[in-house]
Design a protein around this motif. Sequence first.
Motif, PDB file in Angstrom:
ATOM      1  N   GLY A   1       0.804  -1.213   0.000  1.00  0.00           N
ATOM      2  CA  GLY A   1       0.000   0.000   0.000  1.00  0.00           C
ATOM      3  C   GLY A   1       0.838   1.265   0.000  1.00  0.00           C
ATOM      4  N   THR A   2       1.895   1.312   0.822  1.00  0.00           N
ATOM      5  CA  THR A   2       2.701   2.520   0.916  1.00  0.00           C
ATOM      6  C   THR A   2       3.543   2.747  -0.329  1.00  0.00           C
ATOM      7  OG1 THR A   2       4.380   1.239   2.094  1.00  0.00           O
ATOM      8  CG2 THR A   2       2.828   2.490   3.419  1.00  0.00           C
ATOM      9  N   ALA A   3       3.746   1.707  -1.133  1.00  0.00           N
ATOM     10  CA  ALA A   3       4.513   1.883  -2.370  1.00  0.00           C
ATOM     11  C   ALA A   3       3.706   2.631  -3.423  1.00  0.00           C
ATOM     12  CB  ALA A   3       4.947   0.527  -2.915  1.00  0.00           C
ATOM     13  N   LEU A   4       2.368   2.657  -3.292  1.00  0.00           N
ATOM     14  CA  LEU A   4       1.510   3.237  -4.319  1.00  0.00           C
ATOM     15  C   LEU A   4       0.717   4.453  -3.840  1.00  0.00           C
ATOM     16  CD1 LEU A   4       0.133  -0.100  -5.827  1.00  0.00           C
ATOM     17  CD2 LEU A   4       1.998   1.305  -6.708  1.00  0.00           C
ATOM     18  N   ILE A   5       0.810   4.791  -2.560  1.00  0.00           N
ATOM     19  CA  ILE A   5       0.081   5.922  -1.998  1.00  0.00           C
ATOM     20  C   ILE A   5       1.080   6.894  -1.391  1.00  0.00           C
ATOM     21  CG2 ILE A   5      -1.620   6.635  -0.254  1.00  0.00           C
ATOM     22  CD1 ILE A   5      -2.988   4.019  -0.552  1.00  0.00           C
ATOM     23  N   ASP A   6       0.818   8.183  -1.531  1.00  0.00           N
ATOM     24  CA  ASP A   6       1.642   9.199  -0.889  1.00  0.00           C
ATOM     25  C   ASP A   6       1.731   8.890   0.609  1.00  0.00           C
ATOM     26  OD1 ASP A   6       1.751  11.859   0.743  1.00  0.00           O
ATOM     27  OD2 ASP A   6       2.539  12.374  -1.233  1.00  0.00           O
ATOM     28  N   PRO A   7       2.952   8.863   1.175  1.00  0.00           N
ATOM     29  CA  PRO A   7       3.097   8.485   2.588  1.00  0.00           C
ATOM     30  C   PRO A   7       2.213   9.286   3.544  1.00  0.00           C
ATOM     31  CG  PRO A   7       5.236   8.579   1.534  1.00  0.00           C
ATOM     32  CD  PRO A   7       4.252   9.104   0.534  1.00  0.00           C
ATOM     33  N   GLU A   8       2.100  10.614   3.321  1.00  0.00           N
ATOM     34  CA  GLU A   8       1.282  11.426   4.221  1.00  0.00           C
ATOM     35  C   GLU A   8      -0.191  11.074   4.110  1.00  0.00           C
ATOM     36  OE1 GLU A   8       2.272  15.391   3.203  1.00  0.00           O
ATOM     37  OE2 GLU A   8       4.141  15.394   4.340  1.00  0.00           O
ATOM     38  N   VAL A   9      -0.637  10.742   2.903  1.00  0.00           N
ATOM     39  CA  VAL A   9      -2.022  10.307   2.711  1.00  0.00           C
ATOM     40  C   VAL A   9      -2.225   8.927   3.327  1.00  0.00           C
ATOM     41  CG1 VAL A   9      -3.779   9.713   0.991  1.00  0.00           C
ATOM     42  CG2 VAL A   9      -2.302  11.701   0.634  1.00  0.00           C
ATOM     43  N   GLY A  10      -1.266   8.037   3.093  1.00  0.00           N
ATOM     44  CA  GLY A  10      -1.367   6.685   3.649  1.00  0.00           C
ATOM     45  C   GLY A  10      -1.399   6.680   5.165  1.00  0.00           C
ATOM     46  N   ILE A  11      -0.581   7.526   5.786  1.00  0.00           N
ATOM     47  CA  ILE A  11      -0.568   7.599   7.246  1.00  0.00           C
ATOM     48  C   ILE A  11      -1.876   8.176   7.770  1.00  0.00           C
ATOM     49  CG2 ILE A  11       0.523   8.815   9.170  1.00  0.00           C
ATOM     50  CD1 ILE A  11       3.173   8.405   7.731  1.00  0.00           C
ATOM     51  N   THR A  12      -2.441   9.126   7.047  1.00  0.00           N
ATOM     52  CA  THR A  12      -3.744   9.670   7.450  1.00  0.00           C
ATOM     53  C   THR A  12      -4.802   8.578   7.428  1.00  0.00           C
ATOM     54  OG1 THR A  12      -3.133  11.832   6.532  1.00  0.00           O
ATOM     55  CG2 THR A  12      -5.466  11.441   6.952  1.00  0.00           C
ATOM     56  N   ILE A  13      -4.806   7.764   6.373  1.00  0.00           N
ATOM     57  CA  ILE A  13      -5.746   6.639   6.296  1.00  0.00           C
ATOM     58  C   ILE A  13      -5.516   5.682   7.457  1.00  0.00           C
ATOM     59  CG2 ILE A  13      -6.366   4.591   4.949  1.00  0.00           C
ATOM     60  CD1 ILE A  13      -5.800   6.223   2.429  1.00  0.00           C
ATOM     61  N   ARG A  14      -4.260   5.388   7.732  1.00  0.00           N
ATOM     62  CA  ARG A  14      -3.938   4.443   8.805  1.00  0.00           C
ATOM     63  C   ARG A  14      -4.414   4.956  10.160  1.00  0.00           C
ATOM     64  NH1 ARG A  14      -1.235   3.180  13.103  1.00  0.00           N
ATOM     65  NH2 ARG A  14      -0.252   1.121  13.315  1.00  0.00           N
ATOM     66  N   GLN A  15      -4.110   6.213  10.476  1.00  0.00           N
ATOM     67  CA  GLN A  15      -4.445   6.728  11.796  1.00  0.00           C
ATOM     68  C   GLN A  15      -5.949   6.898  11.987  1.00  0.00           C
ATOM     69  OE1 GLN A  15      -1.615   5.753  12.708  1.00  0.00           O
ATOM     70  NE2 GLN A  15      -1.184   7.433  14.109  1.00  0.00           N
ATOM     71  N   ILE A  16      -6.663   7.302  10.939  1.00  0.00           N
ATOM     72  CA  ILE A  16      -8.118   7.404  11.045  1.00  0.00           C
ATOM     73  C   ILE A  16      -8.721   6.026  11.280  1.00  0.00           C
ATOM     74  CG2 ILE A  16     -10.236   7.936   9.776  1.00  0.00           C
ATOM     75  CD1 ILE A  16      -8.734  10.172   8.373  1.00  0.00           C
ATOM     76  N   THR A  17      -8.273   5.043  10.496  1.00  0.00           N
ATOM     77  CA  THR A  17      -8.794   3.677  10.650  1.00  0.00           C
ATOM     78  C   THR A  17      -8.495   3.142  12.039  1.00  0.00           C
ATOM     79  OG1 THR A  17      -8.471   3.254   8.289  1.00  0.00           O
ATOM     80  CG2 THR A  17      -8.739   1.342   9.727  1.00  0.00           C
TER      81      THR A  17
END
Length: 365
Positions: free
Chosen positions: A222-238
């Motif tokens: 997932g992190t290879a294809l998503i901007d890290p800051e966007v990916g972390i936002t998804i992770r922390q919200i979830t």
Amino acid sequence: MSTQASRVADIPSPAAAAARRILFRRYRTYGIAVAVLSGMSYGLYSAFMTLGMSLGVWSGWYEGDSGLSPVATLFLLSALGAAVTDCFSALWALALAAVKGKLGDVPRSWRTRPGAIMTLAAFIGGPLASTCYVLGLQNAGSVVVPLSALCPAIGAILGRAIFGQTLNVRIMAGILICFAASFMIGSTGLTDDAPAHLFLGLAFGLLAALGWGIEGCVCGYGTALIDPEVGITIRQITSGLSNLLLLVPLFGWLGGADAAGMVAAAFTDGQSVGWFVVAGLCAYFAFMLWYQGNAMCGAALGMACNGAFSFWGPFFIWLVLGVCHGMEGKNMPPIAWLASLVMVGGIFLIAVDPLELFRRGRQGR
């Protein structure tokens, strides 16, 4: 003739090649520093979250003033502490994404396949692993931090079992060193001044390492294809919402406690909530700097530098809670400090081939 001239033009001059090596070395060195800061941020997150869970309304809950059942005291409070921290971390992530103009990318990325994979990874590493980590901290103290750093070793084993990745002699030696360090940590339970629920806390620490090891395997795609800051936002919200809406009500029901009332009290308690806000910011930077460092110096070296949180976690818990706030029992036995350093060495050996690192260093000069 023109072709030959173009080939000659493509050959960089010695001065240009030297400048390129200097830039590469500086960029890589900066990446290593960022990865080290990620491990330090994780240690600060652990310290400030533990501090928040010892003040205000939390102290009354743990001391039994509110009449909580043993199940609620053990499981509900740990899930609630992880939920409050992750929710504030998610708010920090949303705010910083908005400042950088990336807020609209969050729902768009969430609807993609990598976004779904990030959500799955966040559920494994968030409500499950994070709650186990807090359970370990509350029952065994800072000695759980280096034990939870087994996640790279567990991730390597899972990578072999799930993806068929190669485990060479170097990686196997690193795994053995990490598990030897975990046995050193477990031996602290043989001393007279060990916490009453040490082995229970160590068991939860191992479960946290397992969850984060699984998250590392799943999250790489997932992190290879998503901007890290966007990916972390998804992770922390979830992680924050699943903890708050699933685990906290479940443990409240099992423990016969007013989970909704305790959530409201936790978010409005003046003595402790500020420390959870700080812990949430540190948690955000722990992940953000980890991903950034991996991109700059390579995932293997970045993971090795980040793995130093096995030392930084106990250090900051001792400094913030023991030295600054005078709380007793926040230091680790000497053998556990030694084990945390051994763990760092084992993680480094799993992630990086020292000979290859030495050769690259010589080539970069």
